[in-house]
Design an enzyme around this catalytic site. Structure first.
Site, mmCIF file in Angstrom:
data_model
loop_
_atom_site.group_PDB
_atom_site.id
_atom_site.type_symbol
_atom_site.label_atom_id
_atom_site.label_comp_id
_atom_site.label_asym_id
_atom_site.label_seq_id
_atom_site.Cartn_x
_atom_site.Cartn_y
_atom_site.Cartn_z
ATOM 1 N N ASP A 1 69.789 6.696 59.676
ATOM 2 C CA ASP A 1 69.142 5.584 58.977
ATOM 3 C C ASP A 1 68.211 6.159 57.902
ATOM 4 O O ASP A 1 67.948 7.362 57.867
ATOM 5 C CB ASP A 1 68.354 4.766 60.013
ATOM 6 C CG ASP A 1 67.793 3.486 59.423
ATOM 7 O OD1 ASP A 1 68.358 2.980 58.444
ATOM 8 O OD2 ASP A 1 66.773 3.007 59.950
ATOM 9 N N GLU B 1 68.748 6.886 52.199
ATOM 10 C CA GLU B 1 69.056 6.616 50.762
ATOM 11 C C GLU B 1 68.507 7.701 49.849
ATOM 12 O O GLU B 1 69.089 7.879 48.784
ATOM 13 C CB GLU B 1 68.501 5.251 50.367
ATOM 14 C CG GLU B 1 69.156 4.103 51.080
ATOM 15 C CD GLU B 1 68.803 3.995 52.555
ATOM 16 O OE1 GLU B 1 67.696 4.429 52.923
ATOM 17 O OE2 GLU B 1 69.640 3.518 53.324
ATOM 18 N N ASP C 1 69.600 -4.036 56.689
ATOM 19 C CA ASP C 1 68.689 -5.051 57.219
ATOM 20 C C ASP C 1 68.990 -6.444 56.684
ATOM 21 O O ASP C 1 68.357 -6.930 55.745
ATOM 22 C CB ASP C 1 67.247 -4.657 56.907
ATOM 23 C CG ASP C 1 66.874 -3.369 57.615
ATOM 24 O OD1 ASP C 1 67.620 -2.954 58.518
ATOM 25 O OD2 ASP C 1 65.846 -2.772 57.253
HETATM 26 C C1 GLC Z 1 65.561 0.302 59.403
HETATM 27 C C2 GLC Z 1 66.995 0.088 59.876
HETATM 28 C C3 GLC Z 1 66.999 -0.751 61.124
HETATM 29 C C4 GLC Z 1 66.145 -0.072 62.186
HETATM 30 C C5 GLC Z 1 64.734 0.167 61.667
HETATM 31 C C6 GLC Z 1 63.887 0.973 62.648
HETATM 32 O O1 GLC Z 1 64.997 -0.900 58.994
HETATM 33 O O2 GLC Z 1 67.783 -0.484 58.877
HETATM 34 O O3 GLC Z 1 68.311 -0.940 61.585
HETATM 35 O O4 GLC Z 1 66.104 -0.847 63.345
HETATM 36 O O5 GLC Z 1 64.777 0.865 60.451
HETATM 37 O O6 GLC Z 1 64.447 2.200 62.907
#
Ligand code: GLC
Length: 765
Positions: A398, A401, A481
């Protein structure tokens, strides 16, 4: 260079337009045109695939070692003819207009496509303009908000933490500079092979003209011609790679939340699934499993014995996936090894002046590995041992980017990119961040996949938020998200279908929506269509209401159970679609235009989806709606639930009470199914049930052990012609029978002794 964070600068510098052709030189694989100081190179890689490069100063850049595509030399040489100003392959004709130099493309019947109207450069930018033909529509572009067709829109290729995105957002988490242009009888694809910031303008500035523009010195793109989108994708994925077959358990239902924050909570969730008999294979651990958000650690308080917990979960049939973010906590004073070792091995990205690049993420001040370097990927991959040795079977990447802010999260920091001039990659092989930004998530996912491959002698699961063209080689992708809104449920459909049209098949959106609170009705409708998502994962954010299938009361729970069960029943069919995709790049989830490219009624159809070529869903995505219009393309269709028969080429009104997501099957469909299981391979299949819909069709079922890297496999080819079914298995299957149902006609049970069979349902009934 200007600091551009997403949008191209709106400088008014005039373009220098490519001039006349002075000279045409033939080489083994194509031609090089000299036009003043500039050179234009056309390389014929296949009868339907040509690479076009424009070097304004006549010097082509050396090929980057990290380029994602298959090198030109690895393509088998194909015959082509060059006659005067014309190149001919067995599939296309390329005409070189000499003054000024413009390239015109034709298919075999003389239909034009992708005709240049201009090519030029200015101040570190390069661009090409091409004609939009009547009735042309544009799809793909990786992960994109909004509807299906992108004509009249601008699409920028720049990976970004697209938090709170909605339909009009441009840049997203993924940047995939590839699209498919479609009109009746003609399809072509464009892959812009540039990692720098780039942009497609699909007739937004000038109706009738599309433009590609990049913050780069050289224009480099591939033109792919095809008789249908399938051929475009097959060729595009031959260039950028295909998805390896994932472990079969990854096709089951995944449950996630930010966060199931203690071992007890995780156990409770697992227990609920099993005691309520709702199938589930995977539980994801979000950031709170870590010790102060330090990657490759466990919180001693909340997860004191992860090995024991994961072992218990395994005994109940669950697999564990942990989140891993790129930001490594900056901790010079502590004994946090990933930081100290990474620093000692010089793994982190540095500024042009040699100082460390840092930003703020979950662990506060953090530094970032330079995943462009193979030795850094190797180092990172090895650190995953801390997770695999306690039993973790998948990694969820995650924030890659990469997402970072300039101040601590609680301190209203704003999102910043790395400094654009920070070098990445080894000297001589790499580039600045401006050139490699879009590759950050791609290479992180690659590090995860390659590392897991070394650590585990079986298939693993990798999920990433960010990526670039070719990400399908390393990872599944989810759409970040989203929100618990009907509009987001609707938008997930074209988003996932456009990802599929961009070579990325293993995709899903957070079922129920990530941010905000779903109502029971929204959740039920989302779970219904989530059953069609190649990646079926429920997820929700911190501080939102719980979003598990049972929290909305009995009625919604029963709906969730029914549709998750159906997903598990369809696994033999679905797993075969994954295999097909790994062989040809064909999407698993498809818009109707993929199968009916000459039917312009499908060109805007964003709310009907095909799983494979024959099974169609028409989900409901508005509250209180009990009926919806459904378009049935040419041919004969059957209602999945009632078996009722319809002739195609018409709209029908489907009845869709909350318990019912309208589903249809095409005549000639062959859908292999298995009994409901609580998790993938809970027990051997005693009876395989094959639903066949009278008509003409063929399907090859693929089966293997679901986990080995180079598995033994068997195939069973079914052919149906009206009510006659031929079955050709590659092997016998012990202890299993097959029940073949000719829908609306009858059933026959056969043994799977390995011999070919012919069943005649007409005489049987
Ligand atoms: C980001 C991710 C989400 C995750 C969060 C905490 O917002 O896109 O899926 O739950 O981080 O790690």
């Amino acid at each position: 260079m200007p600091q551009v964070f997403g949008k191209l600068p709106t400088t008014r510098q005039p373009w220098i337009s490519l001039g006349n052709v002075d000279h045409i030189e033939k080489h083994d694989r194509g031609v090089i045109l000299t036009c003043g100081t500039a050179k234009l190179r056309l390389t014929i890689l296949a009868a339907n695939l040509v690479r076009v490069q424009l070097a304004p100063q006549g010097e082509f850049l050396p090929r980057r070692s990290w380029a994602v595509n298959r090198p030109d030399e690895e393509w088998e040489q194909v015959p082509f003819e060059l006659e005067e100003n014309e190149i001919r392959t067995s599939q296309i004709r390329v005409v070189i207009q000499r003054s000024p130099c413009r390239i015109q493309w034709f298919d075999q019947s003389g239909q034009p496509f992708a005709h240049d109207t201009d090519m030029g450069w200015r101040m570190g930018q390069i661009a090409c303009w091409k004609r939009i033909e009547t009735e042309e529509h544009f799809y793909g572009f990786g992960e994109r908000a909004g509807l299906l067709d992108k004509r009249s829109e601008v699409k920028t290729n720049w990976t970004k933490d697209a938090l709170d995105y909605d339909a009009i957002d441009d840049e997203m988490y993924q940047a995939i500079p590839f699209f498919i242009a479609l009109r009746p009888q003609l399809t072509y694809g464009i892959f812009l092979n540039i990692t720098h910031l780039s942009q497609f303008d699909l007739g937004a500035s000038e109706p009738g003209i599309w433009r590609m523009q990049a913050q780069s010195q050289e224009l480099d793109y591939y033109v792919i011609h095809g008789d249908a989108p399938a051929q475009i994708l097959e060729t595009y994925t031959a260039l950028t790679g295909r998805m390896p077959l994932p472990p079969k358990w990854a096709l089951g239902y995944h449950q996630c939340r930010w966060s199931y924050e203690t071992a007890e909570v995780v156990q409770q969730i697992a227990h609920e699934f099993r005691s309520r008999k709702i199938p589930c294979d995977v539980i994801h651990f979000d950031i709170d499993y870590m010790n102060g958000y330090r990657v490759f650690t466990w919180s001693p308080k909340r997860f004191p014995d992860p090995a024991k917990l994961i072992q218990q979960l395994k005994q109940e049939g669950f697999k564990t996936v942990t989140i891993v973010d790129p930001g490594v906590k900056y901790e010079p004073d502590g004994d946090y090894l990933p930081y100290h070792e990474g620093l000692a091995k010089d793994c982190f990205v540095r500024n042009a002046d040699g100082s460390l690049v840092y930003g703020y993420v979950w662990p506060d001040k953090a530094v970032f590995p330079d995943f462009l370097r193979a030795e850094v990927r190797q180092w990172w991959g090895e650190w995953q041992r801390t997770l695999t040795e306690v039993g973790v079977e998948g990694i969820w990447n995650d924030m890659n980017e990469p997402a970072l802010t300039d101040r601590p999260f609680g301190d209203e920091g704003v999102h910043i990119p790395f400094p654009m001039d920070a070098p990445q990659g080894n000297p001589g092989e790499g580039g600045t961040h401006a050139e490699t930004h879009n590759l950050y998530g791609y290479n992180m996912a690659r590090a995860s996949a390659e590392g897991l491959r070394q650590l585990r002698d079986q298939r693993s699961f990798v999920l990433t938020r960010s990526g670039f063209a070719g990400i399908q080689r390393w990872s599944a992708v989810w759409t970040g998200d989203n929100q618990s809104l009907w509009e987001h449920l609707e938008m997930s459909l074209p988003m996932l279908m456009n990802l599929g049209l961009s070579g990325v098949s293993f995709v899903g959106s957070d079922i129920g929506g990530f941010a905000g609170n779903a109502t029971g009705e929204l959740f039920a409708r989302w779970m219904q269509i989530g059953m069609f998502y190649p990646l079926m994962r429920g997820h929700s954010s911190l501080t939102t209401a719980q979003h598990e299938p049972w929290v909305f009361g009995e009625r919604v729970e029963a709906i969730c159970r029914e549709y998750i069960e159906l997903r598990y029943q369809l696994l033999p069919y679905l797993y075969t679609l994954f295999w097909q995709s790994s062989q040809t790049g064909a999407p698993i989830l498809r818009p109707l235009l993929y199968e009916y490219p000459n039917d312009s009624k499908t060109y805007h159809l964003h709310d009907q989806l095909l799983l494979g070529s024959h099974l169609m869903a028409a989900p409901v995505y508005r509250p209180g709606v009990e009926y919806r219009a459904v378009y049935l393309p040419e041919g004969t269709w059957f209602d999945w639930w009632t078996g009722e028969k319809y002739e195609g080429n018409q709209h029908i009104l489907a009845h869709a009470p909350l318990e019912r997501m309208p589903m249809y099957v095409k005549a000639g469909a062959i859908i292999p199914m298995q009994p409901v299981m609580q998790y993938v391979d809970e027990h051997p299949i005693a009876q395989l049930k094959v639903r066949i819909y009278p008509g003409v069709g063929e399907f090859t079922l693929y089966e293997d052990d679901g986990r080995s890297l180079n598995p033994d496999y068997r195939t069973t080819t079914f052919q149906v012609n009206d009510t006659i079914v031929k079955i050709q298995p590659s092997h016998a299957v012990r202890d299993r029978t097959m029940l073949v149902e000719m829908v609306g006609v009858g059933e026959q049970s056969i043994s799977e002794d390995g011999s070919a069979k012919q069943l005649d349902f007409h005489s049987h009934t």
